[in-house]
Each structure stands twice: as C-alpha cells, then as structure tokens.
Design a protein around this motif. Structure first.
Motif, PDB file in Angstrom:
ATOM      1  N   GLY A   9       0.797  -1.171   0.122  1.00  0.00           N
ATOM      2  CA  GLY A   9      -0.061   0.012   0.016  1.00  0.00           C
ATOM      3  C   GLY A   9       0.763   1.220   0.289  1.00  0.00           C
ATOM      4  O   GLY A   9       0.684   1.970  -0.942  1.00  0.00           O
ATOM      5  N   LEU A  10       1.934   1.112   0.757  1.00  0.00           N
ATOM      6  CA  LEU A  10       2.657   2.482   0.953  1.00  0.00           C
ATOM      7  C   LEU A  10       3.324   2.773  -0.413  1.00  0.00           C
ATOM      8  O   LEU A  10       3.504   3.750  -1.099  1.00  0.00           O
ATOM      9  CB  LEU A  10       3.893   2.177   1.710  1.00  0.00           C
ATOM     10  N   ARG A  11       3.979   1.623  -1.152  1.00  0.00           N
ATOM     11  CA  ARG A  11       4.338   1.741  -2.359  1.00  0.00           C
ATOM     12  C   ARG A  11       3.487   2.186  -3.475  1.00  0.00           C
ATOM     13  O   ARG A  11       3.721   3.172  -4.273  1.00  0.00           O
ATOM     14  CB  ARG A  11       5.170   0.299  -2.954  1.00  0.00           C
ATOM     15  N   ASP A  12       2.378   1.563  -3.445  1.00  0.00           N
ATOM     16  CA  ASP A  12       1.474   2.108  -4.463  1.00  0.00           C
ATOM     17  C   ASP A  12       0.843   3.594  -4.172  1.00  0.00           C
ATOM     18  O   ASP A  12       0.587   4.298  -5.228  1.00  0.00           O
ATOM     19  CB  ASP A  12       0.117   1.165  -4.365  1.00  0.00           C
ATOM     20  N   ALA A  13       0.902   4.094  -2.864  1.00  0.00           N
ATOM     21  CA  ALA A  13       0.395   5.497  -2.764  1.00  0.00           C
ATOM     22  C   ALA A  13       1.431   6.568  -3.606  1.00  0.00           C
ATOM     23  O   ALA A  13       1.240   7.582  -3.891  1.00  0.00           O
ATOM     24  CB  ALA A  13       0.498   5.834  -1.155  1.00  0.00           C
ATOM     25  N   GLU A  14       2.742   5.837  -3.856  1.00  0.00           N
ATOM     26  CA  GLU A  14       3.791   6.927  -4.364  1.00  0.00           C
ATOM     27  C   GLU A  14       2.953   7.179  -6.014  1.00  0.00           C
ATOM     28  O   GLU A  14       3.395   8.459  -6.696  1.00  0.00           O
ATOM     29  CB  GLU A  14       4.900   6.025  -4.980  1.00  0.00           C
ATOM     30  N   PHE A  15       2.212   6.363  -6.531  1.00  0.00           N
ATOM     31  CA  PHE A  15       1.849   6.321  -7.711  1.00  0.00           C
ATOM     32  C   PHE A  15       0.534   7.706  -7.865  1.00  0.00           C
ATOM     33  O   PHE A  15       0.134   8.221  -9.080  1.00  0.00           O
ATOM     34  CB  PHE A  15       1.269   5.330  -8.682  1.00  0.00           C
ATOM     35  N   ALA A  16       0.071   8.000  -6.724  1.00  0.00           N
ATOM     36  CA  ALA A  16      -1.532   8.413  -6.635  1.00  0.00           C
ATOM     37  C   ALA A  16      -1.121   9.913  -7.320  1.00  0.00           C
ATOM     38  O   ALA A  16      -1.966  10.459  -8.030  1.00  0.00           O
ATOM     39  CB  ALA A  16      -1.729   8.555  -5.158  1.00  0.00           C
ATOM     40  N   GLN A  17      -0.097  10.703  -6.681  1.00  0.00           N
ATOM     41  CA  GLN A  17       0.097  11.958  -7.372  1.00  0.00           C
ATOM     42  C   GLN A  17       0.686  12.135  -8.646  1.00  0.00           C
ATOM     43  O   GLN A  17       0.431  12.835  -9.386  1.00  0.00           O
ATOM     44  CB  GLN A  17       0.920  12.802  -6.307  1.00  0.00           C
ATOM     45  N   SER A  19      -7.604  11.177  -7.071  1.00  0.00           N
ATOM     46  CA  SER A  19      -6.248  10.978  -6.786  1.00  0.00           C
ATOM     47  C   SER A  19      -6.169   9.684  -5.954  1.00  0.00           C
ATOM     48  O   SER A  19      -5.707   8.855  -6.156  1.00  0.00           O
ATOM     49  CB  SER A  19      -5.502  11.926  -6.431  1.00  0.00           C
ATOM     50  N   PHE A  20      -7.028   9.759  -5.005  1.00  0.00           N
ATOM     51  CA  PHE A  20      -7.150   8.794  -3.740  1.00  0.00           C
ATOM     52  C   PHE A  20      -7.534   7.458  -4.457  1.00  0.00           C
ATOM     53  O   PHE A  20      -6.907   6.445  -4.188  1.00  0.00           O
ATOM     54  CB  PHE A  20      -7.919   9.128  -2.740  1.00  0.00           C
ATOM     55  N   LYS A  23     -17.873   5.312   1.251  1.00  0.00           N
ATOM     56  CA  LYS A  23     -17.856   6.725   1.932  1.00  0.00           C
ATOM     57  C   LYS A  23     -16.437   7.083   1.922  1.00  0.00           C
ATOM     58  O   LYS A  23     -15.513   6.481   2.205  1.00  0.00           O
ATOM     59  CB  LYS A  23     -18.134   6.703   3.255  1.00  0.00           C
ATOM     60  N   MET A  24     -16.066   8.410   1.496  1.00  0.00           N
ATOM     61  CA  MET A  24     -14.885   8.949   1.625  1.00  0.00           C
ATOM     62  C   MET A  24     -14.922  10.362   2.206  1.00  0.00           C
ATOM     63  O   MET A  24     -15.661  11.244   1.389  1.00  0.00           O
ATOM     64  CB  MET A  24     -14.138   8.737   0.290  1.00  0.00           C
ATOM     65  N   ALA A  25     -14.286  10.715   3.196  1.00  0.00           N
ATOM     66  CA  ALA A  25     -14.181  12.222   3.675  1.00  0.00           C
ATOM     67  C   ALA A  25     -12.863  12.445   3.702  1.00  0.00           C
ATOM     68  O   ALA A  25     -12.399  11.824   4.756  1.00  0.00           O
ATOM     69  CB  ALA A  25     -15.354  12.481   4.509  1.00  0.00           C
ATOM     70  N   PHE A  26     -12.241  13.529   3.505  1.00  0.00           N
ATOM     71  CA  PHE A  26     -10.935  13.690   4.006  1.00  0.00           C
ATOM     72  C   PHE A  26     -10.637  15.095   3.803  1.00  0.00           C
ATOM     73  O   PHE A  26     -11.032  15.939   2.898  1.00  0.00           O
ATOM     74  CB  PHE A  26      -9.662  13.043   3.406  1.00  0.00           C
ATOM     75  N   ASP A  27      -9.667  15.615   4.589  1.00  0.00           N
ATOM     76  CA  ASP A  27      -9.371  17.188   4.646  1.00  0.00           C
ATOM     77  C   ASP A  27      -7.824  16.949   4.764  1.00  0.00           C
ATOM     78  O   ASP A  27      -7.224  16.835   5.992  1.00  0.00           O
ATOM     79  CB  ASP A  27      -9.879  17.980   5.925  1.00  0.00           C
ATOM     80  N   TYR A  58      -3.026  -3.404   3.130  1.00  0.00           N
ATOM     81  CA  TYR A  58      -2.820  -2.518   2.128  1.00  0.00           C
ATOM     82  C   TYR A  58      -3.349  -1.100   2.101  1.00  0.00           C
ATOM     83  O   TYR A  58      -2.920  -0.184   1.972  1.00  0.00           O
ATOM     84  CB  TYR A  58      -3.309  -3.060   0.768  1.00  0.00           C
ATOM     85  N   ALA A  59      -4.956  -1.375   2.680  1.00  0.00           N
ATOM     86  CA  ALA A  59      -5.656   0.010   2.920  1.00  0.00           C
ATOM     87  C   ALA A  59      -5.053   0.780   3.906  1.00  0.00           C
ATOM     88  O   ALA A  59      -5.086   1.965   3.789  1.00  0.00           O
ATOM     89  CB  ALA A  59      -7.252  -0.317   3.174  1.00  0.00           C
ATOM     90  N   CYS A  60      -4.620   0.218   4.837  1.00  0.00           N
ATOM     91  CA  CYS A  60      -3.640   1.051   5.960  1.00  0.00           C
ATOM     92  C   CYS A  60      -2.548   1.887   5.362  1.00  0.00           C
ATOM     93  O   CYS A  60      -2.325   2.983   5.502  1.00  0.00           O
ATOM     94  CB  CYS A  60      -3.383   0.125   7.177  1.00  0.00           C
ATOM     95  N   GLY A  61      -1.685   1.053   4.614  1.00  0.00           N
ATOM     96  CA  GLY A  61      -0.478   1.677   4.016  1.00  0.00           C
ATOM     97  C   GLY A  61      -0.789   2.697   3.120  1.00  0.00           C
ATOM     98  O   GLY A  61      -0.073   3.842   3.152  1.00  0.00           O
ATOM     99  N   TYR A  62      -1.628   2.321   2.102  1.00  0.00           N
ATOM    100  CA  TYR A  62      -1.926   3.336   1.082  1.00  0.00           C
ATOM    101  C   TYR A  62      -2.520   4.537   1.684  1.00  0.00           C
ATOM    102  O   TYR A  62      -2.023   5.648   1.087  1.00  0.00           O
ATOM    103  CB  TYR A  62      -2.901   2.672   0.156  1.00  0.00           C
ATOM    104  N   THR A  63      -3.542   4.358   2.746  1.00  0.00           N
ATOM    105  CA  THR A  63      -4.155   5.702   2.915  1.00  0.00           C
ATOM    106  C   THR A  63      -3.214   6.520   4.110  1.00  0.00           C
ATOM    107  O   THR A  63      -3.182   7.573   3.649  1.00  0.00           O
ATOM    108  CB  THR A  63      -5.396   5.193   3.732  1.00  0.00           C
ATOM    109  N   SER A  64      -2.395   5.809   4.826  1.00  0.00           N
ATOM    110  CA  SER A  64      -1.567   6.453   5.659  1.00  0.00           C
ATOM    111  C   SER A  64      -0.514   7.169   4.801  1.00  0.00           C
ATOM    112  O   SER A  64      -0.145   8.713   5.132  1.00  0.00           O
ATOM    113  CB  SER A  64      -0.826   5.405   6.570  1.00  0.00           C
ATOM    114  N   ALA A  65       0.061   6.589   3.809  1.00  0.00           N
ATOM    115  CA  ALA A  65       0.996   7.328   2.858  1.00  0.00           C
ATOM    116  C   ALA A  65       0.308   8.425   2.270  1.00  0.00           C
ATOM    117  O   ALA A  65       0.701   9.502   2.076  1.00  0.00           O
ATOM    118  CB  ALA A  65       1.649   6.443   1.809  1.00  0.00           C
ATOM    119  N   PHE A  66      -0.912   8.428   1.716  1.00  0.00           N
ATOM    120  CA  PHE A  66      -1.786   9.249   1.057  1.00  0.00           C
ATOM    121  C   PHE A  66      -1.756  10.496   1.967  1.00  0.00           C
ATOM    122  O   PHE A  66      -1.699  11.880   1.530  1.00  0.00           O
ATOM    123  CB  PHE A  66      -2.978   8.844   0.675  1.00  0.00           C
TER     124      PHE A  66
END
Ligand SMILES: [Zn+2]
Length: 564
Positions: free
Chosen positions: A69-77, A88-89, A108-112, A151-159
């Motif tokens: 998840g951490l690795r994949d978050a690199e691609f989001a931006q 992006s998320f 559901k998704m909400a973020f600031d 994965y969800a934790c890693g991706y979202t934490s990095a994001f």
C-alpha cells in the motif's frame, strides 16, 4: 451528501503496468512486481498460521499488505496530477483491483488534507484472501483479510501523511455477503493503540537483526581485514584481488596491477600503500602514457641544472619524491625502451641518476606498476624488455572488470550517489528499482570509471527529491519491447517511448497525414537508392503497392485502390 462515488477511467493506472517477458520482469511504474499463484500465497499463509500461530501470521500478512500500500501510494500524485483529491485517492483502490486483491467499491470517503482528517468505508467482493482462508480453515470467527486490510492502511496512511487504521468489520470468510472495511486516524479509534505494533518495526525481527549484527561483528574479528578506504566490494572476484593486495602490503615486493581500463588501478595502488608500513611516507603516481617521451626521464629521475637547454634549475624526480613511500607507474607498457633499462636498474640496485648527473643516489621506493596491455605481447613485438617484465611480474594482481563484480555494482553506485549528491548539492531518493536493474545488466566496457560518469550524470539529470531513473543514466538507450493491458485486460504491445515522442511531435507540428506518408515513402526510396522493391520491403509493402502510392501522391488503400 456526496455525489455517488464512481471510478475515473483506469487507463492511467493500467499504463503503469508493463510486462517485459524478455527482461523476465513485470513493472508497475518503476516497481518490480510478481505474478504468482494465489495458491502459493495461500500455502504460505497456512504454513505461517500453523508454525507461528494466528496472531503472528496476521501480523506478517498485515505488514506485507501495508508495504505494498505504501508503495502504491507513490503513484497517486504522479498518475493524476492536478485532479481532485478523491480522484487521486482512487488510484489506490483501482491499483488494488488491478493487482487482483478484490473488487473494491468505495462506500464513503471524506478527507481534509490540511487537518489530516480522514474517514473511509469500502466494500470488497471476491477477496482472494477470504477465499483462501475459508478453503484452508473453514468458516472464520474473525475477519481474515489481513493483507488486504494492511494495504488499505499503508496506502491511506501514505496518502494522508499520518497513520490511518482500517478495520475489517465484515468478512466473507466469516460468512458475510461481502467484506467491509472502515478507516480513520489511529488516534480516533478507542482501541487504536493496540494495532500500532502492526505498523512498527517488528520486535522479533529487531531481535534477529541485533543478533545477526553481533554475529557479523564477531565474524569480522576472525576474518582477514575488510576492504577500507576508497576500495569497496564484497563480490568473490573483488575479494580475491583484495586478498592478494593485502598480503603484498606486508612485504616490499614489486606489484604489477593488470586489468581493463577504468577498473581503478590507482585506487588499488593507493590502498596497497595505505595498508603497508610505508603509509606514513609519500604516495607518488605517474601516468607514463600522459607524458611526452622526451620529458619522462627527467620527470621520473630528476634533472640537474644545465643538463640540457631549458633545464634552468635542478629538479627532483618522482623516484626521489617517493623515497620512503610508494611510486605508482600507470601504463608502464608505454615507457620508452631506453628508460626501461634505467627503471630496471632502479629496481634492482635501488639507485638512480638524475639527467645530466654522474652522481648515483640511493632511493628506498616500493614500485607498483600497472598496465592494461599484454606486456608479454609487447615483449614479443620488441617494445618491452623481457628482463623488466620478469622483474615486474613477480607479484601480478589482476583487477576484475566490473561485469565480473555484478554483486558490487549496487554498493558502488550507492557510494557514488552519496559522493555526487554532496558535490552537486542535490537531495535524491536513491535509485528506482528499474534503474538499479539496468545498472546490473549494463556490460560496463569502461568499468568503474564509466559507472562514476553515469552516476554523476544521473545525479545532475534527476529532479530534486526524485529517484534516479533509467532515463537519467542511459538517456540514449532504447527501452526493450514490453506489453501492457488494453481496456479489455488483454496483453498488448506497448509503443516504445521514442515512437510515442515522434508521433506526439508530428501531431503537434501540424503536418498532415498525407505529407507524412509522402515524406516516408520518398525517404524509403532514397535509402534504398531508388530500388523500389527494396524500398517496399522497408515499408512492409509490395512493390506494386509502393508504386501505386508513389503515383497517387501517398493516398489510397494498401491493397485495394481507393474509389474516391
Ligand atoms: Zn474479508
């Protein structure tokens, strides 16, 4: 109320995936991936549960998922620059699906991003992990999609840039219709702290690490001295050469360093000097090929004032300057014949004479010579004295070319990266995996010196805070053919970068299709020197097809003449 959550097209995410069977690799961006059977993951999972227990196995799989998840978050931006945060998320869930974890439906998704607030809820259908668990253990009492949740934790934490904890609240391994996960910052969960150890360094692994460091420390006190100073390496070929060098250092023997150009002979010579009891004395290096023949004698042995026109002052030669230390003569094969006799005498008697002087001077010098030519052949061709070769060849050390030290390439590249980032005031995020692999596959005709040049160029070309990519190291090399996924999930050949660049350039230049075809046809005819059959072959046409197109100004169908 938010608008319904829908995925943007996944074309950008799919384009990250590249199958390169000729390299034996699959890439997601510059990250190497692995296509493996879920059955083998399931077998590993079962083994770990049975050998370590449920809690430890869960931890291992959660951490595996967390890492990807951490690795994949690199691609989001990178994938969706300038798009809104939700789009992006969604790179994450879309990649997770592409990777085959499960079908992911955002609920559901909400973020600031400013306050770091986040809450999300997702549904998984057909999770591979829930299926594997039920196959091996029957209906589970607790949710079992550990790797997916990780994965969800890693991706979202990095994001989000803070630790976001997801919990699986329903799981099809427990008999629910779907799996469902809910995530928010770890501090917002009443029992969040209990989960923190999943995402921190494993204490068991820490202990193993500490123990292995102790073993390493003990081993190093038993093993011969490790390479130090500027010499780096741990490959068998390097260590063999180093061991010979270290043994010679304890003696006064004359050493002959052989090896291809760029292998670092001067560094070996300097290391020999530093390992020897002459280390407090001078180390003097002379490149015999870099000096004109008429100057080299004065340079090596010194010159007396008035010895020849232009000798205005007495000058001490390199031999005398190296007294008490080490003299390194690089490219010794280039030494003119008359000087070879003088060098032999210096070696045998420890005596030299300055040019224009009768006075014999004693010198105490250890000679290290180096060559990248076959001295034996130079002897046969009458360019090198056999007696000098014998005198030099008492203790030859062959320094291996870099391609025989593949295991050292990463080590050397990292050290060079540190050196050049400091030199050029850059902060870089290391090498991409693809760049490292390319470094290991390069044949290195110029050896370590070539590596140095490449890394320095890479450091200059890479953007600040970016990793060094293949293109920064090898800007002119073609990317090998690869396949990607088309919208139907079929493998399809990817155009290479140069091709894509060419067509994009053509498109934005405003040139018409007819013009392109016209130019291409005539270029082929020119290249085939007017031979239409050969030109047609270049274009993948028959001769009549080409002749037809040339006559009709480039328009028309390949096989059937157009009726319009
Ligand atoms: Zn599940």
């Amino acid at each position: 109320m938010q608008p319904p959550l829908k995925y943007p097209s996944d074309g950008d995410v799919r384009r990250l995936l590249r199958f390169a069977p000729e390299e034996g690799a699959i890439w997601l961006g510059d990250r190497r991936m692995l296509l493996m059977h879920t059955a083998s993951m399931a077998a590993l999972r079962q083994d770990l549960i049975q050998s370590m227990g449920m809690a430890q196995a869960r931890r291992v799989f959660t951490r595996m998922g967390y890492t990807s998840g951490l690795r994949d978050a690199e691609f989001a931006q990178k994938c969706r620059p300038g798009r809104d945060l939700r789009e992006s998320f969604l790179v994450g869930p879309q990649l997770h699906m592409l990777e085959g974890a499960a079908r992911v439906t955002p609920l559901k998704m909400a973020f600031d991003p400013d306050s770091g607030q986040y809450s999300g809820e997702f549904q998984w259908d057909d999770s591979w992990e829930a299926y594997a668990h039920r196959q091996d253990f029957g209906l589970a009492e607790e949710p079992s999609c550990w790797m997916l949740t990780g994965y969800a934790c890693g991706y979202t934490s990095a994001f989000m840039g803070r630790l976001i904890l997801f919990k699986e609240v329903e799981c099809s391994a427990c008999g629910h219709d779907h799996c469902r996960i809910v995530g928010k910052p770890i501090e917002d969960w009443p029992d969040g702290e209990a989960y923190r150890p999943y995402f921190e360094a494993d204490s068991l692994l820490d202990q193993i690490d500490a123990l292995s460091q102790q073993v390493e420390a003990l081993r190093s006190t038993l093993a011969p001295a490790k390479p130090e100073g500027s010499l780096l390496g741990q490959s068998p070929a390097f260590l063999r050469a180093y061991d010979l060098l270290a043994r010679a250092a304890a003696t006064q023997v004359t050493v002959l360093l052989t090896g291809e150009t760029g292998v670092g002979k001067e560094r070996f010579a300097r290391t020999l000097h530093e390992l020897s009891d002459r280390r407090a004395g001078p180390f003097v290096a002379v490149n015999c090929a870099a000096l004109p023949a008429e100057l080299i004698e004065a340079e090596l042995f010194g010159v007396e004032k008035g010895a020849y026109t232009g000798a205005h002052a007495t000058r001490v030669g390199r031999f005398e300057r190296a007294d008490g230390g080490t003299l390194f003569l690089d490219e010794i094969g280039e030494l003119p014949m008359p000087l070879q006799a003088k060098l032999l005498r210096a070696l045998q008697e420890g005596e030299i004479e300055r040019v224009g002087s009768e006075c014999v001077r004693k010198v105490n010098v250890r000679l290290v010579a180096a060559t990248n030519v076959e001295l034996e052949r130079a002897v046969h061709e009458g360019r090198f004295r056999r007696d000098l070769l014998y005198r030099l060849n008492i203790y030859p050390i062959c320094i291996p070319p870099l391609r025989e030290r593949v295991g050292d390439i990463e080590l050397l590249a990292q050290a060079l990266l540190n050196r050049f980032t400091a030199l050029h005031g850059k902060r870089l995020r290391g090498f991409s995996e693809r760049a490292l692999q390319a470094l290991q596959h390069h044949p290195w005709p110029g050896n370590v010196r070539e590596l140095e040049n490449l890394i320095e160029r890479g450091v200059i070309l890479a953007g600040q805070n970016e990793p060094i990519e293949v293109e920064h190291l090898f800007p002119f090399s073609p990317v090998p053919a690869a396949a990607g996924l088309d919208p139907h999930g079929q493998l399809t050949r990817l155009p290479d970068r140069a091709e894509t660049d060419l067509f994009e350039h053509l498109l934005s230049s405003g040139v018409t299709l007819e013009e392109v075809e016209h130019r291409l046809l005539h270029l082929a005819v020119d290249r085939a020197e007017g031979n239409l059959s050969a030109a047609a072959r270049l274009l993948g046409l028959t001769r009549p097809q080409l002749a037809y197109r040339l006559r009709h100004g480039g328009s028309g169908d390949r096989s059937v003449p157009s009726s319009s």
